[in-house]
Design an enzyme around this catalytic site. Structure first.
Site, PDB file in Angstrom:
ATOM      1  N   SER A 101      36.311  42.946  38.161  1.00 32.14           N
ATOM      2  CA  SER A 101      35.547  42.858  36.959  1.00 32.14           C
ATOM      3  C   SER A 101      35.061  41.467  36.409  1.00 32.14           C
ATOM      4  CB  SER A 101      36.018  43.587  35.575  1.00 32.14           C
ATOM      5  OG  SER A 101      37.516  43.267  35.524  1.00 32.14           O
ATOM      6  N   CYS A 155      35.181  52.190  37.733  1.00 28.64           N
ATOM      7  CA  CYS A 155      36.320  51.270  37.843  1.00 28.64           C
ATOM      8  C   CYS A 155      35.899  49.808  37.131  1.00 28.64           C
ATOM      9  CB  CYS A 155      36.833  51.078  39.267  1.00 28.64           C
ATOM     10  SG  CYS A 155      38.380  50.677  39.400  1.00 28.64           S
ATOM     11  N   HIS A 171      37.023  55.948  41.795  1.00 28.59           N
ATOM     12  CA  HIS A 171      35.950  55.642  42.590  1.00 28.59           C
ATOM     13  C   HIS A 171      35.230  56.968  43.209  1.00 28.59           C
ATOM     14  CE1 HIS A 171      36.785  51.217  42.990  1.00 28.59           C
ATOM     15  NE2 HIS A 171      38.018  51.707  42.606  1.00 28.59           N
ATOM     16  N   ARG A 193      42.851  46.865  31.670  1.00 29.45           N
ATOM     17  CA  ARG A 193      42.718  46.588  33.123  1.00 29.45           C
ATOM     18  C   ARG A 193      44.008  46.750  33.949  1.00 29.45           C
ATOM     19  NH1 ARG A 193      41.032  40.994  34.802  1.00 29.45           N
ATOM     20  NH2 ARG A 193      40.758  42.114  36.643  1.00 29.45           N
ATOM     21  N   GLU A 220      32.523  56.879  44.677  1.00 27.43           N
ATOM     22  CA  GLU A 220      31.700  56.504  45.824  1.00 27.43           C
ATOM     23  C   GLU A 220      32.583  56.253  47.177  1.00 27.43           C
ATOM     24  OE1 GLU A 220      32.700  54.652  43.241  1.00 27.43           O
ATOM     25  OE2 GLU A 220      33.459  52.666  43.812  1.00 27.43           O
ATOM     26  N   ARG A 279      44.101  50.187  41.628  1.00 27.74           N
ATOM     27  CA  ARG A 279      44.084  49.047  40.549  1.00 27.74           C
ATOM     28  C   ARG A 279      43.144  49.471  39.210  1.00 27.74           C
ATOM     29  NH1 ARG A 279      43.151  43.916  41.005  1.00 27.74           N
ATOM     30  NH2 ARG A 279      41.452  44.453  42.767  1.00 27.74           N
ATOM     31  N   GLY A 337      35.123  46.983  41.892  1.00 28.96           N
ATOM     32  CA  GLY A 337      35.260  45.709  42.490  1.00 28.96           C
ATOM     33  C   GLY A 337      36.168  45.025  41.572  1.00 28.96           C
TER      34      GLY A 337
HETATM   35  N1  GLN Z   1      41.647  45.887  38.845  1.00 26.65           N
HETATM   36  C1  GLN Z   1      40.045  45.669  38.764  1.00 26.65           C
HETATM   37  C2  GLN Z   1      39.423  44.882  37.739  1.00 26.65           C
HETATM   38  O1  GLN Z   1      40.046  44.670  36.732  1.00 26.65           O
HETATM   39  C3  GLN Z   1      39.235  46.847  39.146  1.00 26.65           C
HETATM   40  C4  GLN Z   1      39.569  47.697  40.422  1.00 26.65           C
HETATM   41  C5  GLN Z   1      38.485  48.351  40.973  1.00 26.65           C
HETATM   42  O2  GLN Z   1      37.108  48.257  40.685  1.00 26.65           O
HETATM   43  N2  GLN Z   1      39.214  49.212  41.899  1.00 26.65           N
HETATM   44  O3  GLN Z   1      38.384  44.491  37.862  1.00 26.65           O
END
Ligand code: GLN
Length: 207
Positions: free
Chosen positions: A60, A90, A181, A117, A183, A146, A58
């Protein structure tokens, strides 16, 4: 494999891929023919009852802010310290690290790693690749969105997979973390590795 046949699982539910993790855990229960009751967790009191816990992907900074506001921050730490299995994916990996290189993320300090990140995301927003993962017989279809890179690991971290020379799946005792991911695929093998093939607490010390 956990001994009880009636298991309780929690997915930190403040933001992110919550329902996808809940679905994966339910399907894993069916696969193993065990009953798993799964909760989306946004309040205190449920985590201490959990046999399995996941922190999803998600955002962070948002997950960090909300786990502090709801008071579940310290419950997650106690859960992890109890030796029960924790899967962090992630953004969940970022939040669980010891250093997220971002002052907006108050890390849980559960994994002795430093995170960069969006390291892969600056070049490519998302990608899927078949990844060799230690503990799995065949490559895993890893979806990166990402994604964070693990920049520094301490010696107590086991690197399970790398992408472009960087660790993207790691294990520290009862905690399994991925930059990708699991999931978001139908493949349950990472959830299985985290929850059903979890090393016993302090197993390294017992050898
Ligand atoms: N780039 C997101 C972050 O820094 C993490 C991306 C993800 O969970 N798909 O929180």
């Amino acid at each position: 494999m956990p001994s009880s046949q009636n298991l309780v699982a929690g997915v930190i539910g403040v933001q992110g891929d919550v329902s996808e993790h809940m679905d994966a855990i339910s399907r894993l229960g069916i696969y193993h023919n065990v009953s798993i009751e799964t909760f989306s967790i946004r309040q205190t009191g449920i985590i201490p009852k959990c046999d399995f816990l996941a922190i999803p992907g998600g955002e962070s900074t948002t997950i960090s802010r909300l786990i502090n506001q709801t008071g579940i921050y310290s419950e997650i730490i106690s859960y992890a310290q109890s030796g029960k299995p924790l899967l962090v994916t992630c953004a969940g990996l970022i939040v669980s690290s010891s250093n997220a290189n971002d002052s907006r993320v108050k890390t849980l300090d559960l994994l002795d790693v430093t995170i960069n990140r969006n390291a892969f995301g600056r070049q490519i927003d998302s990608l899927e690749t078949n990844l060799n993962v230690i503990g799995l017989d065949d490559p895993f279809p890893a979806v990166f969105i990402r994604a964070p890179a693990v920049e520094k690991v301490s010696p107590n971290i086991e690197i399970l997979a790398e992408y472009e020379g960087k660790p993207v799946a790691i294990r520290q005792d009862n905690i399994l973390g991925t930059s990708f991911h699991p999931e978001l695929t139908l493949d349950l093998r990472i959830h299985n590795l985290a929850f059903f093939e979890n090393p016993t607490p302090n197993s390294k010390n017992n050898q």
